[in-house]
Design a protein around this motif. Structure first.
Motif, PDB file in Angstrom:
ATOM      1  N   LEU A   1      -5.647  -3.374   0.661  1.00  0.00           N
ATOM      2  CA  LEU A   1      -6.800  -3.174   2.075  1.00  0.00           C
ATOM      3  C   LEU A   1      -7.171  -3.919   2.459  1.00  0.00           C
ATOM      4  O   LEU A   1      -7.580  -4.384   3.382  1.00  0.00           O
ATOM      5  CB  LEU A   1      -7.155  -1.297   2.214  1.00  0.00           C
TER       6      LEU A   1
ATOM      7  N   ILE B   1      -4.987  -0.250  -4.372  1.00  0.00           N
ATOM      8  CA  ILE B   1      -4.415  -0.077  -3.022  1.00  0.00           C
ATOM      9  C   ILE B   1      -5.813  -0.675  -2.205  1.00  0.00           C
ATOM     10  O   ILE B   1      -6.103  -1.182  -1.048  1.00  0.00           O
ATOM     11  CB  ILE B   1      -4.018   1.955  -2.908  1.00  0.00           C
TER      12      ILE B   1
ATOM     13  N   ILE C   1       0.629  -1.343  -0.287  1.00  0.00           N
ATOM     14  CA  ILE C   1       0.084  -0.276  -0.109  1.00  0.00           C
ATOM     15  C   ILE C   1       0.322   0.978  -0.145  1.00  0.00           C
ATOM     16  O   ILE C   1       0.530   2.117  -0.684  1.00  0.00           O
ATOM     17  CB  ILE C   1      -0.850   0.067   1.205  1.00  0.00           C
TER      18      ILE C   1
END
Length: 165
Positions: A150, A146, A113
């Motif tokens: 997550l 990303i 990330i």
């Protein structure tokens, strides 16, 4: 009543597809970086002349051919070295991160990330210097990755730890 897991499955499928695409992108960047090592300004000019001479003989005002020629004139040894370094390092970082994510290393998720966020910042910086829709598209894809990373990281952390035998 059984709870539907379709959205979670869809996110996981998107995550895995993103890993495959990012892995292929990383490999292509590394190949491009290696090719850049051998593509000095003289070789590039020679290749561009070969590719454009026929078109320019038919239409001396061809926009694409003239743009390629102008681009090749601005290609320097420092551009070559930067391009090779950037593509090799960017591709290698992506491939390592993808490998670690595929192996489900928990510490690789936040690292990925962070790396993707840095890639986005750099791509936006490059966009400010030299606008390109390609950079915007890459940044959007990195932002999606990303988000998927997550979601996958949170899902992985919420699952009970399984010990290997």
């Amino acid at each position: 009543m059984k709870k539907s897991t379709k959205p979670k499955d869809l996110f996981h499928l998107g995550f895995e597809l993103g890993l495959i695409l990012k892995g292929l992108n990383g490999l292509l960047e590394m190949i491009g970086g290696i090719l850049f090592l051998f593509l000095n300004p003289d070789r590039l000019n020679y290749i561009i002349v070969l590719l454009t001479q026929n078109e320019l003989s038919q239409d001396p005002n061809d926009i694409v051919a003239n743009a390629l020629i102008n681009l090749s004139h601005s290609f320097s040894v420092s551009t070559q070295h930067f391009g090779a370094f950037y593509l090799l390092s960017h591709g290698l970082i992506k491939c390592i991160l993808i490998f670690l994510l595929w192996r489900r290393k928990s510490w690789a998720y936040p690292l990925t990330i962070g790396a993707l966020a840095l890639f986005i910042l750099y791509q936006l910086y490059r966009y400010i210097i030299s606008p390109s829709w390609f950079l915007i598209a890459l940044s959007i894809l990195d932002a999606v990755m990303i988000g998927l990373t997550l979601i996958e990281y949170r899902k992985m952390r919420s699952q009970p730890v399984q010990l290997e035998e």
